[in-house]
Design a protein around this motif. Structure first.
Motif, PDB file in Angstrom:
ATOM      1  N   MET A 173       0.830  -1.204   0.000  1.00 51.41           N
ATOM      2  CA  MET A 173       0.000   0.000   0.000  1.00 51.41           C
ATOM      3  C   MET A 173       0.865   1.255   0.000  1.00 51.41           C
ATOM      4  SD  MET A 173      -2.988  -1.199   2.657  1.00 51.41           S
ATOM      5  CE  MET A 173      -3.712   0.427   2.784  1.00 51.41           C
ATOM      6  N   LEU A 174       1.946   1.240   0.800  1.00 53.54           N
ATOM      7  CA  LEU A 174       2.857   2.399   0.809  1.00 53.54           C
ATOM      8  C   LEU A 174       3.513   2.595  -0.554  1.00 53.54           C
ATOM      9  CD1 LEU A 174       4.603   2.063   4.290  1.00 53.54           C
ATOM     10  CD2 LEU A 174       3.157   3.948   3.518  1.00 53.54           C
ATOM     11  N   MET A 175       3.958   1.499  -1.152  1.00 51.88           N
ATOM     12  CA  MET A 175       4.600   1.603  -2.465  1.00 51.88           C
ATOM     13  C   MET A 175       3.607   2.131  -3.496  1.00 51.88           C
ATOM     14  SD  MET A 175       7.722   0.857  -2.137  1.00 51.88           S
ATOM     15  CE  MET A 175       8.218   0.659  -3.826  1.00 51.88           C
ATOM     16  N   THR A 176       2.363   1.664  -3.429  1.00 49.86           N
ATOM     17  CA  THR A 176       1.338   2.152  -4.345  1.00 49.86           C
ATOM     18  C   THR A 176       1.078   3.631  -4.129  1.00 49.86           C
ATOM     19  OG1 THR A 176       0.301  -0.038  -4.306  1.00 49.86           O
ATOM     20  CG2 THR A 176      -1.024   1.787  -5.131  1.00 49.86           C
ATOM     21  N   PHE A 177       1.031   4.043  -2.838  1.00 44.91           N
ATOM     22  CA  PHE A 177       0.806   5.460  -2.534  1.00 44.91           C
ATOM     23  C   PHE A 177       1.946   6.324  -3.078  1.00 44.91           C
ATOM     24  CE2 PHE A 177       1.719   9.009   0.349  1.00 44.91           C
ATOM     25  CZ  PHE A 177       0.563   9.749   0.194  1.00 44.91           C
ATOM     26  N   PHE A 178       3.220   5.897  -2.810  1.00 43.03           N
ATOM     27  CA  PHE A 178       4.361   6.684  -3.291  1.00 43.03           C
ATOM     28  C   PHE A 178       4.411   6.708  -4.815  1.00 43.03           C
ATOM     29  CE2 PHE A 178       6.432   5.711   0.940  1.00 43.03           C
ATOM     30  CZ  PHE A 178       6.304   7.007   1.413  1.00 43.03           C
ATOM     31  N   TYR A 179       4.099   5.576  -5.447  1.00 46.18           N
ATOM     32  CA  TYR A 179       4.117   5.525  -6.905  1.00 46.18           C
ATOM     33  C   TYR A 179       3.057   6.443  -7.492  1.00 46.18           C
ATOM     34  CZ  TYR A 179       3.899   3.708 -11.640  1.00 46.18           C
ATOM     35  OH  TYR A 179       3.897   3.603 -12.995  1.00 46.18           O
ATOM     36  N   ARG A 182       4.090  10.034  -7.011  1.00 45.88           N
ATOM     37  CA  ARG A 182       5.140  10.392  -7.964  1.00 45.88           C
ATOM     38  C   ARG A 182       4.558  10.606  -9.354  1.00 45.88           C
ATOM     39  NH1 ARG A 182      10.765   7.093  -8.880  1.00 45.88           N
ATOM     40  NH2 ARG A 182      11.700   8.578 -10.294  1.00 45.88           N
ATOM     41  N   MET A 183       3.624   9.746  -9.735  1.00 44.51           N
ATOM     42  CA  MET A 183       2.993   9.889 -11.045  1.00 44.51           C
ATOM     43  C   MET A 183       2.189  11.181 -11.123  1.00 44.51           C
ATOM     44  SD  MET A 183       4.017   7.457 -12.894  1.00 44.51           S
ATOM     45  CE  MET A 183       2.918   7.593 -14.268  1.00 44.51           C
ATOM     46  N   ARG A 184       1.478  11.525 -10.021  1.00 50.19           N
ATOM     47  CA  ARG A 184       0.728  12.790 -10.019  1.00 50.19           C
ATOM     48  C   ARG A 184       1.672  13.981 -10.113  1.00 50.19           C
ATOM     49  NH1 ARG A 184      -2.543  10.170  -6.132  1.00 50.19           N
ATOM     50  NH2 ARG A 184      -1.369  11.160  -4.434  1.00 50.19           N
ATOM     51  N   SER A 185       2.792  13.901  -9.380  1.00 53.64           N
ATOM     52  CA  SER A 185       3.774  14.995  -9.428  1.00 53.64           C
ATOM     53  C   SER A 185       4.355  15.128 -10.830  1.00 53.64           C
ATOM     54  CB  SER A 185       4.888  14.719  -8.413  1.00 53.64           C
ATOM     55  OG  SER A 185       5.891  15.688  -8.506  1.00 53.64           O
ATOM     56  N   ALA A 186       4.691  14.011 -11.450  1.00 52.39           N
ATOM     57  CA  ALA A 186       5.240  14.046 -12.807  1.00 52.39           C
ATOM     58  C   ALA A 186       4.203  14.582 -13.779  1.00 52.39           C
ATOM     59  CB  ALA A 186       5.680  12.648 -13.219  1.00 52.39           C
ATOM     60  N   SER A 187       2.929  14.212 -13.563  1.00 49.50           N
ATOM     61  CA  SER A 187       1.867  14.692 -14.436  1.00 49.50           C
ATOM     62  C   SER A 187       1.703  16.202 -14.304  1.00 49.50           C
ATOM     63  CB  SER A 187       0.564  13.967 -14.090  1.00 49.50           C
ATOM     64  OG  SER A 187      -0.505  14.475 -14.846  1.00 49.50           O
ATOM     65  N   ARG A 188       1.781  16.707 -13.033  1.00 45.50           N
ATOM     66  CA  ARG A 188       1.677  18.167 -12.840  1.00 45.50           C
ATOM     67  C   ARG A 188       2.841  18.890 -13.496  1.00 45.50           C
ATOM     68  NH1 ARG A 188      -0.354  16.901  -7.620  1.00 45.50           N
ATOM     69  NH2 ARG A 188       1.756  17.049  -6.745  1.00 45.50           N
TER      70      ARG A 188
END
Length: 201
Positions: A173-179, A182-188
């Motif tokens: 769950m933590l890995m999914t949250f961090f991933y 990170r994807m949202r940050s990269a998208s922004r």
């Protein structure tokens, strides 16, 4: 009745052993077979207690129990028992007495020798069976200790496997949250970069 109880106990322990092998070789995250194994161990403990107590109770009542058994035997069998244990009669010289054989050869011997020495069959007969019955129910009760230890060992394994499984779920769950973060940050950043290029034009 005693042999049936022993047969049921033997089959129950054999089934539990076979199931325990299958439960232990399951993948680490599968605990349902271990839970079923624990229920089988509880059933084994109940069967051990019932069979052992039944044999113990029989050993306490064996004088009366063997009297009932001896009373339905043939004269030849009773004579063989009297010769084997060198006794006449069961509780006394008139109880289930059969004249014949090498020891209770005649009534005169019974009246003179047996009555004076109290050589009745109840004492040697039950003395011979005491050893067997006491060892039998003691041995059966002895199975209770490993059964209880296996029960607690299986509980420990279930607890450890559940903790590991729970830790793995938390990690995933933590890995999914961090991933996803990170994807949202990269998208922004990608959206901002596109917007900046569009404003420069």
């Amino acid at each position: 009745m005693l042999s049936e109880g022993g047969l049921v106990l033997g089959i129950a322990l054999l089934v539990t052993w076979a199931f325990s092998v299958a439960a232990i070789v399951q993948p680490n995250h599968v605990i349902k077979p271990l839970v079923i194994l624990n229920w089988l161990l509880v059933a084994d403990a109940i069967i051990i207690l019932c069979v052992g107590t039944f044999i113990w109770f029989f050993s306490v009542q064996q004088r009366e129990e063997f009297h009932a058994i001896l009373s339905v035997q043939s004269n030849e069998t009773i004579i063989a028992i009297q010769d084997r244990f060198s006794c006449c009669g069961y509780f006394n010289a008139t109880d289930l007495l059969v004249i014949g054989g090498s020891f209770c050869a005649n009534q005169t011997f019974v009246d003179t020798t047996v009555n004076s020495t109290e050589a009745f069959c109840v004492t040697p007969f039950t003395h011979a069976t005491d050893y067997t019955l006491e060892n039998t129910f003691s041995s059966i009760y002895g199975f209770m200790a490993p059964t209880i230890l296996l029960f607690f060992a299986t509980l420990c394994i279930i607890s450890v496997v559940s903790d590991i499984h729970r830790s793995l779920l938390h990690f995933m769950m933590l890995m999914t949250f961090f991933y996803s973060a990170r994807m949202r940050s990269a998208s922004r950043r990608s959206t901002q970069s596109v917007a900046e290029r569009a404003s420069c034009k």
